[in-house]
Design an enzyme around this catalytic site. Structure first.
Site, mmCIF file in Angstrom:
data_model
loop_
_atom_site.group_PDB
_atom_site.id
_atom_site.type_symbol
_atom_site.label_atom_id
_atom_site.label_comp_id
_atom_site.label_asym_id
_atom_site.label_seq_id
_atom_site.Cartn_x
_atom_site.Cartn_y
_atom_site.Cartn_z
ATOM 1 N NE ARG A 59 0.367 1.497 3.397
ATOM 2 C CZ ARG A 59 1.363 2.357 3.626
ATOM 3 N NH1 ARG A 59 2.612 1.953 3.688
ATOM 4 N NH2 ARG A 59 1.121 3.635 3.781
ATOM 5 N NE ARG A 100 -6.218 0.892 -1.372
ATOM 6 C CZ ARG A 100 -5.480 1.399 -0.387
ATOM 7 N NH1 ARG A 100 -4.178 1.122 -0.331
ATOM 8 N NH2 ARG A 100 -6.004 2.211 0.520
ATOM 9 C CG ASP A 250 -2.939 8.185 -1.027
ATOM 10 O OD1 ASP A 250 -2.807 8.743 0.071
ATOM 11 O OD2 ASP A 250 -2.597 6.999 -1.229
HETATM 12 C C1 LIG Z 1 3.651 7.935 0.013
HETATM 13 S S1 LIG Z 1 1.982 7.772 -0.293
HETATM 14 C C2 LIG Z 1 1.440 7.114 1.206
HETATM 15 C C3 LIG Z 1 -0.020 7.362 1.409
HETATM 16 O O1 LIG Z 1 -0.771 6.166 1.145
HETATM 17 C C4 LIG Z 1 -1.465 5.842 2.333
HETATM 18 O O2 LIG Z 1 -2.689 5.250 2.084
HETATM 19 P P1 LIG Z 1 -2.823 3.641 2.188
HETATM 20 O O3 LIG Z 1 -1.999 3.188 3.359
HETATM 21 O O4 LIG Z 1 -4.319 3.423 2.380
HETATM 22 O O5 LIG Z 1 -2.339 3.100 0.860
HETATM 23 C C5 LIG Z 1 -1.633 7.178 3.012
HETATM 24 O O6 LIG Z 1 -2.609 7.976 2.392
HETATM 25 C C6 LIG Z 1 -0.261 7.742 2.822
HETATM 26 O O7 LIG Z 1 -0.120 9.106 3.032
#
Ligand SMILES: CSC[C@H]1O[C@H](OP(=O)(O)O)[C@H](O)[C@@H]1O
Length: 362
Positions: A59, A100, A250
């Site tokens: 992620r 996603r 994101d």
């Molecule tokens: C360096 S981008 C990281 C960004 O992604 C995370 O979301 P997720 O863990 O749900 O993929 C989060 O928004 C972070 O800031």
């Protein structure tokens, strides 16, 4: 893993994914198991990569894009002798795109892979060309994080050369990128420059990217931290001794609005109210110039179980749940955007357009 074409050599302590040449597999560090266990998942095709993205084995916006690029290469290696090659690749690309909805890096990487597919469709070595492109995307992301880390740390030093208290939300570290991290890349570089007294880590409910992932990264490198519940952030900022809130992104709309982990918007309002500067760190692959403003960014809703169950144990009883996992921070709450192409103070449509027309700094 030491990296840095023409840049200072940096040893990456954590890399969340890599290509296993011997097995021809994409290896993913299973982030659902951290920090208690370091388990690797081998992906053999695009469907397995799409599932790994959907289930958050991997992620973080840049890491999702890199994994999807390798997913296309994996599928090309598997299908290269099929009848309707290379048209047979399109369903796999569509499956990855559906994994996603919010992180634009996913669609940016798939677009690059699709363009390469079209450009080299008749080449016998098309799968190898796609794999090389996936590896180039991975390497470029690492180098972007290294550049952003340096730029962000230098900016912090320009404001105050003393060790400072910083706050971060979610995980925008090595685990969310190809390595080194965006927001945590700045924190790593600031720590290396003696600028970090303490990092306040928001636990980031419900998936706990802060307490499970960011804390794991910082503890491994002896970067001083304190973990706090998300709802303590305003109280901590009110004390007035946190100089920067530093987060990832994101998707960034053309006007500078930023989609990031749920809770980021509230944090930006609190930071503004209490005089802490708000820094967003993201490679330009996170900027979506096709979207005029943040209200157009698709916000992912995830399963109710993420709030009701933890490690397989019920936290409470079943009930209606609302679980948006991103929110949008308006550009006017952002003091600075750090990218690999440079820094934008008070980002807006004009400054982002100018940024996107620049070449990379190095
Ligand atoms: C360096 S981008 C990281 C960004 O992604 C995370 O979301 P997720 O863990 O749900 O993929 C989060 O928004 C972070 O800031």
């Amino acid at each position: 893993m030491a990296v840095g074409r023409g840049m200072r050599e940096v040893t990456l302590d954590v890399v969340p994914l890599y290509w296993d040449e011997a097995q021809a597999r994409l290896m993913l560090l299973d982030q659902r198991r951290l920090p208690h266990a370091e388990e690797w998942l081998a992906c053999a095709n695009a469907a397995e990569v799409a599932r790994a993205i959907r289930e958050m084995v991997v992620r973080g916006a840049p890491a999702i894009g890199i994994a999807a690029a390798y997913g296309v290469a994996l599928e090309a290696l598997a299908l290269q002798h099929s009848d309707n090659w290379p048209a047979a690749l399109q369903p796999a690309i569509d499956q990855l795109a559906a994994s996603r909805p919010t992180a634009v890096n996913l669609f940016w990487a798939l677009k690059l892979m699709g363009e390469a597919l079209q450009r080299h469709a008749r080449q016998a070595d098309l799968p190898q060309r796609l794999l090389q492109l996936a590896e180039d995307i991975h390497q470029a992301d690492i180098e972007a994080s290294l550049s952003m880390g340096q730029l962000g740390a230098e900016l912090i030093a320009r404001h105050d050369r003393h060790p400072q208290r910083l706050m971060t939300h979610c995980n925008a570290g090595a685990l969310a990128t190809g390595g080194y991290g965006t927001a945590l890349g700045v924190i790593r570089a600031a720590h290396a420059a003696g600028l970090v007294e303490c990092v306040h880590v928001n636990e980031t409910r419900p998936w706990l990217q802060g307490s499970r992932l960011t804390a794991w990264e910082l503890l491994r490198e002896d970067i001083p931290l304190q973990l706090n519940v998300d709802s303590a952030a305003a109280h901590l900022l009110k004390a007035g001794d946190i100089s920067w809130v530093i987060v990832g992104a994101d998707r960034i709309a053309a006007n500078g609005d930023v989609a990031n982990k749920i809770g980021t918007y509230a944090l930006a309002v609190q930071a503004m109210h209490h005089g802490a500067r708000f820094m967003v760190v993201a490679p330009t692959s996170t900027i979506d110039m096709q979207l005029d403003c943040g209200e157009d960014i698709p916000i992912e809703e995830r399963d109710a179980e993420e709030l009701l169950v933890l490690n397989g144990q019920p936290l409470t009883v079943p009930m209606p749940v609302c679980n948006p996992v991103f929110d949008v921070t308006p550009a006017d709450l952002i003091d600075v955007l750090v990218t690999e192409k440079g820094i934008v103070e008070r980002p807006d449509a004009d400054s982002l357009a100018a940024l996107m027309s620049r070449d990379r700094l190095h």
